[in-house]
Design a protein around this motif. Structure first.
Motif, PDB file in Angstrom:
ATOM      1  N   TYR A 256       0.829  -1.211   0.000  1.00 10.80           N
ATOM      2  CA  TYR A 256       0.000   0.000   0.000  1.00 10.80           C
ATOM      3  C   TYR A 256       0.862   1.259   0.000  1.00 10.80           C
ATOM      4  CZ  TYR A 256      -3.358   3.509   1.457  1.00 10.80           C
ATOM      5  OH  TYR A 256      -4.127   4.628   1.526  1.00 10.80           O
ATOM      6  N   ASN A 257       1.907   1.263   0.809  1.00 11.92           N
ATOM      7  CA  ASN A 257       2.771   2.448   0.904  1.00 11.92           C
ATOM      8  C   ASN A 257       3.544   2.713  -0.384  1.00 11.92           C
ATOM      9  OD1 ASN A 257       1.955   2.975   3.522  1.00 11.92           O
ATOM     10  ND2 ASN A 257       3.668   1.878   4.439  1.00 11.92           N
ATOM     11  N   MET A 258       3.879   1.667  -1.127  1.00 13.24           N
ATOM     12  CA  MET A 258       4.654   1.827  -2.349  1.00 13.24           C
ATOM     13  C   MET A 258       3.796   2.038  -3.591  1.00 13.24           C
ATOM     14  SD  MET A 258       7.819   1.838  -1.620  1.00 13.24           S
ATOM     15  CE  MET A 258       8.629   1.544  -3.165  1.00 13.24           C
ATOM     16  N   ARG A 259       2.493   1.954  -3.444  1.00 12.93           N
ATOM     17  CA  ARG A 259       1.591   2.006  -4.594  1.00 12.93           C
ATOM     18  C   ARG A 259       1.810   3.257  -5.456  1.00 12.93           C
ATOM     19  NH1 ARG A 259      -3.959  -0.603  -4.066  1.00 12.93           N
ATOM     20  NH2 ARG A 259      -2.372  -2.132  -3.701  1.00 12.93           N
ATOM     21  N   GLN A 260       2.027   4.401  -4.841  1.00 14.93           N
ATOM     22  CA  GLN A 260       2.159   5.652  -5.589  1.00 14.93           C
ATOM     23  C   GLN A 260       3.557   5.850  -6.183  1.00 14.93           C
ATOM     24  OE1 GLN A 260      -0.394   7.748  -6.279  1.00 14.93           O
ATOM     25  NE2 GLN A 260      -1.681   6.225  -5.260  1.00 14.93           N
ATOM     26  N   THR A 261       4.576   5.317  -5.538  1.00 11.59           N
ATOM     27  CA  THR A 261       5.941   5.581  -5.996  1.00 11.59           C
ATOM     28  C   THR A 261       6.511   4.487  -6.899  1.00 11.59           C
ATOM     29  OG1 THR A 261       6.812   4.648  -3.947  1.00 11.59           O
ATOM     30  CG2 THR A 261       6.504   7.026  -4.014  1.00 11.59           C
ATOM     31  N   ASP A 262       6.231   3.239  -6.589  1.00 11.55           N
ATOM     32  CA  ASP A 262       6.786   2.126  -7.378  1.00 11.55           C
ATOM     33  C   ASP A 262       5.730   1.035  -7.501  1.00 11.55           C
ATOM     34  OD1 ASP A 262       8.289   0.227  -8.651  1.00 11.55           O
ATOM     35  OD2 ASP A 262       9.940   0.251  -7.209  1.00 11.55           O
ATOM     36  N   SER A 263       4.937   1.122  -8.535  1.00  7.21           N
ATOM     37  CA  SER A 263       3.809   0.200  -8.666  1.00  7.21           C
ATOM     38  C   SER A 263       4.261  -1.243  -8.913  1.00  7.21           C
ATOM     39  CB  SER A 263       2.867   0.656  -9.770  1.00  7.21           C
ATOM     40  OG  SER A 263       3.527   0.657 -11.013  1.00  7.21           O
ATOM     41  N   ALA A 264       5.381  -1.429  -9.580  1.00  6.06           N
ATOM     42  CA  ALA A 264       5.865  -2.790  -9.835  1.00  6.06           C
ATOM     43  C   ALA A 264       6.238  -3.483  -8.526  1.00  6.06           C
ATOM     44  CB  ALA A 264       7.052  -2.761 -10.780  1.00  6.06           C
ATOM     45  N   LEU A 265       6.959  -2.783  -7.670  1.00  2.00           N
ATOM     46  CA  LEU A 265       7.345  -3.342  -6.374  1.00  2.00           C
ATOM     47  C   LEU A 265       6.107  -3.578  -5.507  1.00  2.00           C
ATOM     48  CD1 LEU A 265       9.712  -4.234  -4.663  1.00  2.00           C
ATOM     49  CD2 LEU A 265       9.945  -1.882  -3.858  1.00  2.00           C
ATOM     50  N   SER A 266       5.158  -2.690  -5.583  1.00  2.00           N
ATOM     51  CA  SER A 266       3.903  -2.848  -4.858  1.00  2.00           C
ATOM     52  C   SER A 266       3.179  -4.122  -5.300  1.00  2.00           C
ATOM     53  CB  SER A 266       3.008  -1.627  -5.084  1.00  2.00           C
ATOM     54  OG  SER A 266       1.747  -1.816  -4.518  1.00  2.00           O
ATOM     55  N   ASP A 267       3.166  -4.365  -6.596  1.00  2.00           N
ATOM     56  CA  ASP A 267       2.522  -5.570  -7.126  1.00  2.00           C
ATOM     57  C   ASP A 267       3.228  -6.841  -6.647  1.00  2.00           C
ATOM     58  OD1 ASP A 267       0.667  -4.020  -8.443  1.00  2.00           O
ATOM     59  OD2 ASP A 267       1.629  -4.218 -10.410  1.00  2.00           O
ATOM     60  N   ILE A 268       4.541  -6.796  -6.575  1.00  2.00           N
ATOM     61  CA  ILE A 268       5.312  -7.958  -6.110  1.00  2.00           C
ATOM     62  C   ILE A 268       4.964  -8.264  -4.655  1.00  2.00           C
ATOM     63  CG2 ILE A 268       7.633  -8.777  -5.523  1.00  2.00           C
ATOM     64  CD1 ILE A 268       8.588  -7.250  -8.062  1.00  2.00           C
ATOM     65  N   TRP A 269       4.936  -7.235  -3.813  1.00  6.97           N
ATOM     66  CA  TRP A 269       4.608  -7.445  -2.403  1.00  6.97           C
ATOM     67  C   TRP A 269       3.166  -7.905  -2.229  1.00  6.97           C
ATOM     68  CZ3 TRP A 269       7.454  -2.448  -0.651  1.00  6.97           C
ATOM     69  CH2 TRP A 269       8.800  -2.744  -0.447  1.00  6.97           C
ATOM     70  N   GLU A 270       2.283  -7.392  -3.059  1.00  2.00           N
ATOM     71  CA  GLU A 270       0.890  -7.824  -2.974  1.00  2.00           C
ATOM     72  C   GLU A 270       0.762  -9.291  -3.387  1.00  2.00           C
ATOM     73  OE1 GLU A 270      -3.539  -6.340  -4.319  1.00  2.00           O
ATOM     74  OE2 GLU A 270      -1.790  -5.188  -4.935  1.00  2.00           O
ATOM     75  N   TYR A 271       1.501  -9.707  -4.407  1.00  2.00           N
ATOM     76  CA  TYR A 271       1.494 -11.105  -4.838  1.00  2.00           C
ATOM     77  C   TYR A 271       1.992 -12.020  -3.718  1.00  2.00           C
ATOM     78  CZ  TYR A 271       2.816 -15.345  -7.310  1.00  2.00           C
ATOM     79  OH  TYR A 271       2.960 -16.656  -7.689  1.00  2.00           O
ATOM     80  N   LYS A 272       3.082 -11.608  -3.056  1.00  2.00           N
ATOM     81  CA  LYS A 272       3.606 -12.402  -1.946  1.00  2.00           C
ATOM     82  C   LYS A 272       2.593 -12.477  -0.809  1.00  2.00           C
ATOM     83  CE  LYS A 272       8.502 -11.664  -2.818  1.00  2.00           C
ATOM     84  NZ  LYS A 272       9.778 -11.173  -2.287  1.00  2.00           N
ATOM     85  N   ALA A 273       1.895 -11.379  -0.566  1.00  2.02           N
ATOM     86  CA  ALA A 273       0.873 -11.364   0.482  1.00  2.02           C
ATOM     87  C   ALA A 273      -0.268 -12.313   0.131  1.00  2.02           C
ATOM     88  CB  ALA A 273       0.349  -9.940   0.685  1.00  2.02           C
ATOM     89  N   ILE A 274      -0.656 -12.359  -1.122  1.00  3.59           N
ATOM     90  CA  ILE A 274      -1.731 -13.260  -1.551  1.00  3.59           C
ATOM     91  C   ILE A 274      -1.313 -14.722  -1.365  1.00  3.59           C
ATOM     92  CG2 ILE A 274      -2.993 -14.078  -3.582  1.00  3.59           C
ATOM     93  CD1 ILE A 274      -3.089 -11.114  -4.486  1.00  3.59           C
ATOM     94  N   LYS A 275      -0.052 -15.025  -1.675  1.00  2.20           N
ATOM     95  CA  LYS A 275       0.444 -16.384  -1.466  1.00  2.20           C
ATOM     96  C   LYS A 275       0.411 -16.751   0.020  1.00  2.20           C
ATOM     97  CE  LYS A 275       3.919 -17.978  -3.725  1.00  2.20           C
ATOM     98  NZ  LYS A 275       5.224 -18.184  -4.360  1.00  2.20           N
ATOM     99  N   LEU A 276       0.777 -15.799   0.883  1.00  2.00           N
ATOM    100  CA  LEU A 276       0.723 -16.047   2.322  1.00  2.00           C
ATOM    101  C   LEU A 276      -0.715 -16.244   2.796  1.00  2.00           C
ATOM    102  CD1 LEU A 276       3.292 -13.709   4.109  1.00  2.00           C
ATOM    103  CD2 LEU A 276       3.187 -16.180   4.131  1.00  2.00           C
ATOM    104  N   LEU A 277      -1.626 -15.466   2.238  1.00  2.00           N
ATOM    105  CA  LEU A 277      -3.029 -15.604   2.601  1.00  2.00           C
ATOM    106  C   LEU A 277      -3.541 -16.993   2.227  1.00  2.00           C
ATOM    107  CD1 LEU A 277      -5.509 -14.199   3.782  1.00  2.00           C
ATOM    108  CD2 LEU A 277      -6.026 -13.378   1.485  1.00  2.00           C
ATOM    109  N   ASN A 278      -3.087 -17.513   1.111  1.00  2.00           N
ATOM    110  CA  ASN A 278      -3.462 -18.861   0.709  1.00  2.00           C
ATOM    111  C   ASN A 278      -2.959 -19.892   1.727  1.00  2.00           C
ATOM    112  OD1 ASN A 278      -4.503 -20.924  -0.863  1.00  2.00           O
ATOM    113  ND2 ASN A 278      -2.693 -21.030  -2.159  1.00  2.00           N
ATOM    114  N   LYS A 279      -1.724 -19.721   2.188  1.00  2.00           N
ATOM    115  CA  LYS A 279      -1.187 -20.616   3.210  1.00  2.00           C
ATOM    116  C   LYS A 279      -1.987 -20.505   4.504  1.00  2.00           C
ATOM    117  CE  LYS A 279       3.632 -20.760   1.747  1.00  2.00           C
ATOM    118  NZ  LYS A 279       5.017 -20.462   2.132  1.00  2.00           N
TER     119      LYS A 279
END
Length: 65
Positions: A26-49
């Motif tokens: 969320y914090n990186m969404r405005q400055t670096d959207s690619a990095l934000s997407d990577i962290w969100e993807y990792k969070a989704i994988k953790l949520l699945n676990k």
């Protein structure tokens, strides 16, 4: 009972990591959207676990008659 306590402890650790990744995304969404997407993807994988652990914990808590 030890397994159930271990699962619960692992769940809490994953929840903490999940919250951290979501906050970083969320914090990186405005400055670096690619990095934000990577962290969100990792969070989704953790949520699945986490969801799988909740399912396992539900099965362990049920007595089998």
């Amino acid at each position: 009972m030890e397994n159930q306590a271990d699962i619960k402890q692992h769940q809490l650790k994953l929840q903490s990591k999940y919250k951290q990744l979501i906050e970083q995304a969320y914090n990186m969404r405005q400055t670096d959207s690619a990095l934000s997407d990577i962290w969100e993807y990792k969070a989704i994988k953790l949520l699945n676990k986490l969801n799988r652990l909740r399912y396992l914990n539900r099965d362990i808590a049920k007595p089998s008659f």
